[in-house]
Design an enzyme around this catalytic site. Structure first.
Site, PDB file in Angstrom:
ATOM      1  N   ASP A 162      76.938  46.746  22.416  1.00 21.63           N
ATOM      2  CA  ASP A 162      75.935  45.575  21.830  1.00 21.63           C
ATOM      3  C   ASP A 162      76.254  45.837  20.180  1.00 21.63           C
ATOM      4  O   ASP A 162      76.207  46.763  19.749  1.00 21.63           O
ATOM      5  CB  ASP A 162      74.515  46.339  22.196  1.00 21.63           C
ATOM      6  CG  ASP A 162      73.626  45.246  21.469  1.00 21.63           C
ATOM      7  OD1 ASP A 162      72.946  44.247  22.018  1.00 21.63           O
ATOM      8  OD2 ASP A 162      73.104  45.327  20.224  1.00 21.63           O
ATOM      9  N   ASP A 183      71.569  41.191  36.774  1.00 22.67           N
ATOM     10  CA  ASP A 183      71.140  42.114  35.883  1.00 22.67           C
ATOM     11  C   ASP A 183      69.743  42.225  36.081  1.00 22.67           C
ATOM     12  O   ASP A 183      68.891  41.643  36.263  1.00 22.67           O
ATOM     13  CB  ASP A 183      71.462  41.419  34.368  1.00 22.67           C
ATOM     14  CG  ASP A 183      70.995  42.041  33.242  1.00 22.67           C
ATOM     15  OD1 ASP A 183      70.600  43.281  33.545  1.00 22.67           O
ATOM     16  OD2 ASP A 183      70.983  41.720  32.297  1.00 22.67           O
ATOM     17  N   GLU A 199      74.081  47.724  26.987  1.00 24.85           N
ATOM     18  CA  GLU A 199      73.154  46.977  26.327  1.00 24.85           C
ATOM     19  C   GLU A 199      72.128  48.051  25.375  1.00 24.85           C
ATOM     20  O   GLU A 199      72.074  47.643  24.106  1.00 24.85           O
ATOM     21  CB  GLU A 199      72.528  45.845  26.896  1.00 24.85           C
ATOM     22  CG  GLU A 199      71.459  45.106  26.293  1.00 24.85           C
ATOM     23  CD  GLU A 199      70.691  44.291  26.967  1.00 24.85           C
ATOM     24  OE1 GLU A 199      69.406  43.582  26.809  1.00 24.85           O
ATOM     25  OE2 GLU A 199      71.270  43.807  28.462  1.00 24.85           O
ATOM     26  N   GLU A 220      74.090  44.684  36.580  1.00 23.14           N
ATOM     27  CA  GLU A 220      73.991  44.966  35.078  1.00 23.14           C
ATOM     28  C   GLU A 220      72.567  46.008  34.864  1.00 23.14           C
ATOM     29  O   GLU A 220      71.691  45.665  35.369  1.00 23.14           O
ATOM     30  CB  GLU A 220      74.227  44.101  34.088  1.00 23.14           C
ATOM     31  CG  GLU A 220      73.779  44.558  32.629  1.00 23.14           C
ATOM     32  CD  GLU A 220      74.047  43.290  31.813  1.00 23.14           C
ATOM     33  OE1 GLU A 220      73.279  43.212  30.591  1.00 23.14           O
ATOM     34  OE2 GLU A 220      74.435  42.394  32.236  1.00 23.14           O
ATOM     35  N   HIS A 278      77.527  42.638  25.572  1.00 18.03           N
ATOM     36  CA  HIS A 278      75.942  42.022  25.639  1.00 18.03           C
ATOM     37  C   HIS A 278      75.792  40.934  24.471  1.00 18.03           C
ATOM     38  O   HIS A 278      76.269  41.315  23.237  1.00 18.03           O
ATOM     39  CB  HIS A 278      74.982  43.061  25.792  1.00 18.03           C
ATOM     40  CG  HIS A 278      73.564  42.479  25.570  1.00 18.03           C
ATOM     41  ND1 HIS A 278      72.804  42.699  24.248  1.00 18.03           N
ATOM     42  CD2 HIS A 278      72.947  41.624  25.945  1.00 18.03           C
ATOM     43  CE1 HIS A 278      71.785  42.228  24.328  1.00 18.03           C
ATOM     44  NE2 HIS A 278      71.643  41.634  25.903  1.00 18.03           N
ATOM     45  N   LYS A 332      69.148  36.888  36.284  1.00 17.63           N
ATOM     46  CA  LYS A 332      68.579  38.212  36.355  1.00 17.63           C
ATOM     47  C   LYS A 332      67.563  38.475  37.716  1.00 17.63           C
ATOM     48  O   LYS A 332      67.306  37.491  38.486  1.00 17.63           O
ATOM     49  CB  LYS A 332      67.295  38.017  35.247  1.00 17.63           C
ATOM     50  CG  LYS A 332      67.719  37.652  33.910  1.00 17.63           C
ATOM     51  CD  LYS A 332      68.385  39.002  33.424  1.00 17.63           C
ATOM     52  CE  LYS A 332      68.752  38.549  31.613  1.00 17.63           C
ATOM     53  NZ  LYS A 332      69.202  40.085  30.938  1.00 17.63           N
TER      54      LYS A 332
END
Length: 466
Positions: free
Chosen positions: A351, A273, A328, A299, A378, A219
């Site tokens: 998702d 992400d 997502e 992402e 995801h 992240k």
């Protein structure tokens, strides 16, 4: 005589993951992984289980929406429902008063995801097959009839989808045998949450390498210097041959499976992400500044509805060899249609319950296959890994026919709460769900519901009483 649906039961189940930092990112800093969970009941032993994922507050609102949609099924003959799941999906989404509070987005749409998934779970259980096997054993015509096509026929028609499916049908058995043998490729996110210390990131990365993974996601977006530091920590481990498991040799970074992914010398890949935290210009400049850690893709760099913004980011980052992934939080198949038509993404991230169940997922898988865009679902959330292995298997065996460049997200959280938890083999790949009675693999232990149902489960009672 076929069973009829007689009722439903919802459960607002919340797990206190905010206490450990699991699930933390630049946008979502306080996540209690939660399941808006539904059981569809019949006048027989047949039951369908479904859920959609939230991160805490608001889960009760989703449960209320699930109940409103489930009312539309009471009294229905299950075999009539199963005969045409696309028509069933259209029926569930067609209540004009409920549609008004979408349409086809937000709370009502993710609630439909839970209900549609519960129907597919019931369908698979009625045929004594895992969900993926139910679908890949269908004829091309049956798959087309099970798919939600409204609003996407300018991107793919029923006739085009049928031709694609027929082309792959003769070789389904070969692909099924292969994936049963080797497993489905996975990547790991569990080492890269923002709430973790550097030491924990390093330890979890080493453990992931030892477990056989070679795709890793972290992240980013809260602090540039921290992102670079953490990225270098991860790169320093995944690019070093000394950390490879015994008997494993480096993979060729230039081979077909890894070309264009910025793989390091061991053949390991890093993804980043941002969870929608940036405006478009900021996303471009920020990601450029992270180019030295060589990510395959960024992402969710910006708002999930901003198709043209994603296209601009992709164009700006292309000279740096960094792709764009999203999906997502894409509301529905129409958003995916536009992302694909605008050439805004390199990777399509479906998702399982942000989209409104299997029937809508099928439409996106078919579009992605037509446009030649890799699907990497995801799965960062409770129950999502259990769900999405089925979807990736459907994509590989029946639709796209490839898993060479695909990787399916894996997070090692909360699997113990499910009767049929997903599992990973020694090469960092998902094992194929194999039990005849597991359906969509989302049935939760009653003891877990009793402990974590909000607000009256034993855990939440103990917290209030502390």
């Amino acid at each position: 005589m076929a069973p009829k649906i007689t009722g439903y039961k919802t459960h607002d189940v919340r797990f206190p993951t905010s206490l450990s930092g699991d699930g933390t990112d630049a946008m979502n800093t306080d996540c209690d992984y939660s399941s808006a969970y539904v059981k569809l009941l019949t006048d027989s032993d047949l039951t369908g289980f479904g859920m959609t994922f939230t991160i805490g507050r608001g889960n009760d609102i989703v449960c209320m929406a699930i109940e409103e949609l489930s009312k539309r099924l009471v009294g229905k003959d299950v075999e009539e429902i199963f005969a045409n799941m696309g028509k069933t999906w259209d029926y569930l989404s067609a209540d004009s008063q409920l549609r008004w509070i979408g349409p086809e987005k937000g709370v009502i749409h993710i609630a439909l995801g839970a209900v549609d998934n519960a129907l597919w779970d019931m369908f698979a259980r009625s045929r004594n097959k895992p969900l993926w096997k139910l679908v890949v054993d269908m004829s091309p015509e049956e798959i087309v009839n099970a798919t939600a096509f409204r609003y996407i026929t300018d991107a793919i028609t029923r006739e085009e989808a049928l031709a694609m499916l027929k082309e792959k049908a003769a070789t389904r058995a070969e692909r099924e045998a292969k994936v049963r043998e080797v497993g489905y490729p996975a990547y790991v996110t569990s080492a890269g949450w923002l709430g973790y210390s550097d030491e924990k990131v390093a330890r979890l990365t080493r453990e992931a390498v030892e477990a056989g993974f070679n795709h890793f996601k972290m992240k980013v977006g809260a602090d540039r210097a921290s992102d670079l530091r953490r990225g270098k920590i991860i790169r320093g481990i995944i690019d070093d041959p000394q950390y490879l498991p015994a008997g494993h040799t480096p993979r060729d970074p230039t081979g077909d499976a890894l070309a264009g992914k910025n793989a390091g010398p061991t053949g390991s890949v890093l993804m980043i992400d941002a969870n929608q935290v940036w405006d478009v210009p900021e996303a471009i400049e920020y990601v450029k500044s992270l180019a030295e850690i060589k990510p395959w893709f960024i992402e969710e760099p910006t708002a999930p509805d901003d198709i043209l913004g994603h296209a601009a980011i992709r164009k700006a980052l292309e000279p740096y060899g960094i792709g764009v992934a999203t999906g997502e939080h894409a509301h529905n198949r129409i958003v995916f249609k536009q992302l694909l038509q605008a050439k805004a993404i390199d990777v399509c991230q479906i998702d399982s319950c942000r989209l409104a169940g299997v029937s809508e997922v099928l439409s996106v898988l078919l579009m992605a296959a037509k446009f030649g865009v890799t699907v990497c679902p995801h799965a960062g959330g409770v129950g999502l890994c259990e769900y999405v292995i089925h979807l990736s298997l459907i994509d590989y065996i029946a639709i796209s026919g490839t898993m060479e460049r695909n990787v399916l997200e894996f997070v090692d959280h909360l699997h113990e709460h499910f009767l049929y938890p997903c599992s990973i083999n020694q090469n960092g790949r998902y094992n194929v769900p194999n039990k005849a009675n597991e359906g969509y693999s989302i049935e939760m232990h009653e003891s877990s519901i009793a402990e974590y149902e909000f607000p009256h489960g034993s855990y939440w009672k103990s917290v209030r009483g502390a």
